[in-house]
Design a protein around this motif. Structure first.
Motif, PDB file in Angstrom:
ATOM      1  N   ALA A 316       8.962  -2.468   1.529  1.00  0.00           N
ATOM      2  CA  ALA A 316       9.270  -1.329   2.402  1.00  0.00           C
ATOM      3  C   ALA A 316       9.072  -0.008   1.675  1.00  0.00           C
ATOM      4  CB  ALA A 316      10.711  -1.445   2.910  1.00  0.00           C
ATOM      5  N   ALA A 317       9.445   0.034   0.393  1.00  0.00           N
ATOM      6  CA  ALA A 317       9.344   1.286  -0.367  1.00  0.00           C
ATOM      7  C   ALA A 317       7.896   1.705  -0.547  1.00  0.00           C
ATOM      8  CB  ALA A 317      10.026   1.128  -1.725  1.00  0.00           C
ATOM      9  N   ILE A 318       7.009   0.749  -0.829  1.00  0.00           N
ATOM     10  CA  ILE A 318       5.607   1.117  -1.063  1.00  0.00           C
ATOM     11  C   ILE A 318       4.794   1.112   0.223  1.00  0.00           C
ATOM     12  CG2 ILE A 318       5.685   0.184  -3.399  1.00  0.00           C
ATOM     13  CD1 ILE A 318       4.074  -2.201  -2.422  1.00  0.00           C
ATOM     14  N   GLY A 319       5.360   0.577   1.316  1.00  0.00           N
ATOM     15  CA  GLY A 319       4.597   0.429   2.551  1.00  0.00           C
ATOM     16  C   GLY A 319       4.793   1.524   3.575  1.00  0.00           C
ATOM     17  N   GLY A 320       5.463   2.608   3.211  1.00  0.00           N
ATOM     18  CA  GLY A 320       5.644   3.714   4.143  1.00  0.00           C
ATOM     19  C   GLY A 320       6.813   3.552   5.084  1.00  0.00           C
ATOM     20  N   ILE A 321       7.699   2.606   4.830  1.00  0.00           N
ATOM     21  CA  ILE A 321       8.869   2.388   5.691  1.00  0.00           C
ATOM     22  C   ILE A 321       9.966   3.386   5.334  1.00  0.00           C
ATOM     23  CG2 ILE A 321      10.635   0.752   6.406  1.00  0.00           C
ATOM     24  CD1 ILE A 321       7.815   0.034   7.337  1.00  0.00           C
ATOM     25  N   MET A 322      10.284   3.489   4.062  1.00  0.00           N
ATOM     26  CA  MET A 322      11.359   4.381   3.631  1.00  0.00           C
ATOM     27  C   MET A 322      10.886   5.824   3.485  1.00  0.00           C
ATOM     28  SD  MET A 322      13.275   1.952   0.854  1.00  0.00           S
ATOM     29  CE  MET A 322      14.029   0.394   1.365  1.00  0.00           C
ATOM     30  N   VAL A 323       9.649   6.005   3.031  1.00  0.00           N
ATOM     31  CA  VAL A 323       9.061   7.344   2.874  1.00  0.00           C
ATOM     32  C   VAL A 323       7.728   7.344   3.611  1.00  0.00           C
ATOM     33  CG1 VAL A 323       8.181   9.068   1.260  1.00  0.00           C
ATOM     34  CG2 VAL A 323      10.156   7.664   0.634  1.00  0.00           C
ATOM     35  N   PRO A 324       7.508   8.239   4.572  1.00  0.00           N
ATOM     36  CA  PRO A 324       6.228   8.257   5.297  1.00  0.00           C
ATOM     37  C   PRO A 324       5.049   8.402   4.354  1.00  0.00           C
ATOM     38  CG  PRO A 324       7.834   9.690   6.371  1.00  0.00           C
ATOM     39  CD  PRO A 324       8.446   9.267   5.073  1.00  0.00           C
ATOM     40  N   LYS A 325       3.980   7.676   4.652  1.00  0.00           N
ATOM     41  CA  LYS A 325       2.790   7.736   3.798  1.00  0.00           C
ATOM     42  C   LYS A 325       2.160   9.126   3.796  1.00  0.00           C
ATOM     43  CE  LYS A 325       0.696   4.116   5.554  1.00  0.00           C
ATOM     44  NZ  LYS A 325      -0.375   3.090   5.720  1.00  0.00           N
ATOM     45  N   SER A 326       2.423   9.909   4.839  1.00  0.00           N
ATOM     46  CA  SER A 326       1.829  11.246   4.911  1.00  0.00           C
ATOM     47  C   SER A 326       2.368  12.177   3.842  1.00  0.00           C
ATOM     48  CB  SER A 326       2.086  11.858   6.289  1.00  0.00           C
ATOM     49  OG  SER A 326       3.477  11.941   6.556  1.00  0.00           O
ATOM     50  N   VAL A 327       3.544  11.881   3.261  1.00  0.00           N
ATOM     51  CA  VAL A 327       4.097  12.743   2.210  1.00  0.00           C
ATOM     52  C   VAL A 327       3.972  12.108   0.833  1.00  0.00           C
ATOM     53  CG1 VAL A 327       5.705  13.783   3.835  1.00  0.00           C
ATOM     54  CG2 VAL A 327       6.453  11.835   2.481  1.00  0.00           C
ATOM     55  N   MET A 328       3.353  10.919   0.754  1.00  0.00           N
ATOM     56  CA  MET A 328       3.166  10.256  -0.532  1.00  0.00           C
ATOM     57  C   MET A 328       2.000  10.893  -1.290  1.00  0.00           C
ATOM     58  SD  MET A 328       3.490   6.183   0.232  1.00  0.00           S
ATOM     59  CE  MET A 328       5.054   5.392   0.664  1.00  0.00           C
ATOM     60  N   PRO A 329       2.036  10.861  -2.632  1.00  0.00           N
ATOM     61  CA  PRO A 329       0.839  11.228  -3.400  1.00  0.00           C
ATOM     62  C   PRO A 329      -0.311  10.289  -3.052  1.00  0.00           C
ATOM     63  CG  PRO A 329       2.774  11.053  -4.821  1.00  0.00           C
ATOM     64  CD  PRO A 329       3.177  10.512  -3.484  1.00  0.00           C
ATOM     65  N   GLU A 330      -1.530  10.733  -3.305  1.00  0.00           N
ATOM     66  CA  GLU A 330      -2.704   9.950  -2.904  1.00  0.00           C
ATOM     67  C   GLU A 330      -2.713   8.564  -3.531  1.00  0.00           C
ATOM     68  OE1 GLU A 330      -7.604  10.359  -2.845  1.00  0.00           O
ATOM     69  OE2 GLU A 330      -6.336  11.932  -3.704  1.00  0.00           O
ATOM     70  N   ALA A 331      -2.371   8.473  -4.817  1.00  0.00           N
ATOM     71  CA  ALA A 331      -2.369   7.168  -5.483  1.00  0.00           C
ATOM     72  C   ALA A 331      -1.344   6.235  -4.854  1.00  0.00           C
ATOM     73  CB  ALA A 331      -2.085   7.342  -6.976  1.00  0.00           C
ATOM     74  N   MET A 332      -0.171   6.777  -4.497  1.00  0.00           N
ATOM     75  CA  MET A 332       0.877   5.965  -3.880  1.00  0.00           C
ATOM     76  C   MET A 332       0.476   5.511  -2.480  1.00  0.00           C
ATOM     77  SD  MET A 332       3.868   4.796  -4.696  1.00  0.00           S
ATOM     78  CE  MET A 332       5.248   3.976  -3.882  1.00  0.00           C
ATOM     79  N   SER A 333      -0.205   6.384  -1.730  1.00  0.00           N
ATOM     80  CA  SER A 333      -0.629   6.000  -0.385  1.00  0.00           C
ATOM     81  C   SER A 333      -1.674   4.893  -0.425  1.00  0.00           C
ATOM     82  CB  SER A 333      -1.163   7.220   0.363  1.00  0.00           C
ATOM     83  OG  SER A 333      -2.319   7.736  -0.274  1.00  0.00           O
ATOM     84  N   HIS A 334      -2.517   4.879  -1.476  1.00  0.00           N
ATOM     85  CA  HIS A 334      -3.474   3.777  -1.634  1.00  0.00           C
ATOM     86  C   HIS A 334      -2.746   2.486  -1.994  1.00  0.00           C
ATOM     87  CE1 HIS A 334      -6.868   6.251  -0.966  1.00  0.00           C
ATOM     88  NE2 HIS A 334      -6.795   6.927  -2.113  1.00  0.00           N
ATOM     89  N   LEU A 335      -1.719   2.586  -2.830  1.00  0.00           N
ATOM     90  CA  LEU A 335      -0.940   1.407  -3.204  1.00  0.00           C
ATOM     91  C   LEU A 335      -0.242   0.802  -1.995  1.00  0.00           C
ATOM     92  CD1 LEU A 335       0.206  -0.417  -5.478  1.00  0.00           C
ATOM     93  CD2 LEU A 335       2.071   1.248  -5.724  1.00  0.00           C
ATOM     94  N   ALA A 336       0.103   1.639  -1.021  1.00  0.00           N
ATOM     95  CA  ALA A 336       0.807   1.151   0.167  1.00  0.00           C
ATOM     96  C   ALA A 336      -0.015   0.128   0.933  1.00  0.00           C
ATOM     97  CB  ALA A 336       1.157   2.325   1.078  1.00  0.00           C
ATOM     98  N   ASN A 337      -1.328   0.144   0.765  1.00  0.00           N
ATOM     99  CA  ASN A 337      -2.184  -0.755   1.533  1.00  0.00           C
ATOM    100  C   ASN A 337      -2.030  -2.219   1.140  1.00  0.00           C
ATOM    101  OD1 ASN A 337      -3.348   1.304   3.095  1.00  0.00           O
ATOM    102  ND2 ASN A 337      -4.813   1.786   1.477  1.00  0.00           N
ATOM    103  N   ILE A 338      -1.320  -2.511   0.055  1.00  0.00           N
ATOM    104  CA  ILE A 338      -1.108  -3.909  -0.315  1.00  0.00           C
ATOM    105  C   ILE A 338       0.101  -4.502   0.398  1.00  0.00           C
ATOM    106  CG2 ILE A 338      -2.112  -3.447  -2.588  1.00  0.00           C
ATOM    107  CD1 ILE A 338       0.728  -3.697  -3.752  1.00  0.00           C
ATOM    108  N   SER A 339       0.876  -3.687   1.075  1.00  0.00           N
ATOM    109  CA  SER A 339       2.099  -4.154   1.726  1.00  0.00           C
ATOM    110  C   SER A 339       1.817  -4.556   3.170  1.00  0.00           C
ATOM    111  CB  SER A 339       3.168  -3.064   1.691  1.00  0.00           C
ATOM    112  OG  SER A 339       4.285  -3.435   2.482  1.00  0.00           O
TER     113      SER A 339
END
Length: 396
Positions: A316-339
């Motif tokens: 949930a933390a890396i998948g945009g559940i707890m923090v929207p992906k729109s406010v994540m750093p670019e590297a973190m938003s790419h990491l979210a794609n594994i969730s």
């Protein structure tokens, strides 16, 4: 009664008698949904909230009055105070504001913020100030060049400036552009996010129930009766698939019907019902397959709790559940794609924000199905090995 129905009935009774599991599956996501929708209601609202700020005008003039009107037009509903001792954003005009509007380079008003002003307010006020100042300087230029009739009223001058500085912007949302969370309002983001989070928590009671059956000797008795591993797995999957579908429908209903009663923006469900049904089935299969794998991996109730709870929180933390992906750093938003939670959330936002249909969410649903096949197959293999290795001495 057939063995499958009897086993399914047994799983349902165990679940109904476990208040902690029911709280995790229903009460927790409902509370998160309502609380987060309320917490994000101002930050993600379609219309930004009005502001209260101080506009200091040392020497009033027609230009300063025009600037004040132009600033209020950029900040609908906001309040401009001539003075205040409170910690508020402040705009101070120079004493020679009217005489220096056409200077190049131009020195604009002084803008100051209190320490507690958030970044969104600062950015919004800077933009409004820049537009209002540009409109005021345009008026000064037209007056200086003689392009305005002297008999033109202040309202007519304002309408003319607005016409000269407004443009019609055509906006299109491309579903293939990916990130839609930045366009979602509070309900469009909170309802699907915590719905997905709650559905994946079926892994917790699934893993815990399997450990209790093994430790109590129930699994050994099933093996002695000649029940196949596939039948045991199916009897565990069916009740939790049904639980997931109930969660899906219940939390969507809360978003549509209950949030407006609490003064929050209600959820709209555009598009075809078939798209939501397809997403519900794929999401349920993915969540239950993860639960099956964790049930087969855990060797104790404590391990089941740590694996299921900890992994869900990480996904949930890396998948945009707890923090929207729109406010994540670019590297973190790419990491979210594994969730897998990120895939499900993207599909939800495609339906809710992007006005998509079954074809638009097909890639995300395919990822969820592949996830379910891989983890479900691995879980079935490990589950069979656990059942085959179960001995009388495992009862303790």
């Amino acid at each position: 009664m057939s063995p499958l129905l009897a086993l399914v009935r047994k799983e349902c009774l165990l679940l109904l008698r476990d208040p902690h599991a029911l709280a995790v599956l229903f009460i927790m996501p409902i509370l998160f949904l309502v609380l987060m929708a309320a917490a994000l209601s101002n930050y993600l609202r379609d219309q930004p909230p009005p502001l209260t700020l101080v506009l200091e005008v040392p020497q009033a003039s027609a230009a300063s009055r025009f600037f004040q009107d132009a600033l209020l037009a950029q900040l609908p509903g906001s309040t401009l105070l001539p003075r205040s001792d409170d910690a508020l954003p402040r705009i101070r005009l120079a004493r020679d504001f009217s005489d220096t509007l056409l200077d190049i380079p131009h020195r604009g008003p002084m803008l100051s913020f209190p320490a507690r002003a958030d970044g969104q307010t600062r950015q919004r006020l800077r933009g409004a100030l820049a537009i209002a100042l540009a409109q005021t300087r345009l008026l000064a230029y037209l007056e200086d060049s003689g392009a305005l009739p002297e008999q033109m009223s202040a309202e007519e001058r304002w309408q003319l400036i607005r016409q000269r500085t407004q443009s019609e912007i055509s906006e299109h949302q491309l579903l293939s552009s990916g990130e839609l969370s930045g366009r979602a309002n509070a309900s469009q983001l909170s309802v699907p996010a915590w719905l997905i989070f709650g559905m994946f928590f079926v892994a917790l009671p699934m893993a815990g129930g399997f450990q209790r059956e093994q430790q109590s000797g129930t699994l050994l008795r099933f093996r002695a009766q000649g029940l196949s591993s596939g039948l045991l797995v199916l009897s565990k999957l069916l009740p939790y698939l049904a639980i997931n579908l109930i969660q899906f429908g219940l939390l969507l209903a809360i978003g549509v019907l209950v949030l407006p009663l609490l003064g929050l923006s209600g959820l709209q469900l555009p598009g075809e019902p078939l798209a939501y049904l397809l997403l519900a089935l794929c999401l349920s299969l993915a969540a239950c397959s993860l639960g099956l794998l964790l049930a087969a991996l855990a060797r104790s109730g404590e391990q089941a709790l740590l694996l299921a709870g900890g992994l869900n929180i990480i996904l949930a933390a890396i998948g945009g559940i707890m923090v929207p992906k729109s406010v994540m750093p670019e590297a973190m938003s790419h990491l979210a794609n594994i969730s897998p939670m990120s895939w499900a959330l993207d599909a939800f936002l495609t339906l809710l924000v992007g006005q998509g249909g079954p074809r638009d969410i097909a890639p995300d649903c395919a990822r969820l199905l592949l996830f379910a096949i891989l983890l479900g197959g691995s879980g079935l293999y490990l589950f069979r090995k656990r059942v085959q290795q179960t001995q009388w001495m495992t009862h303790y």
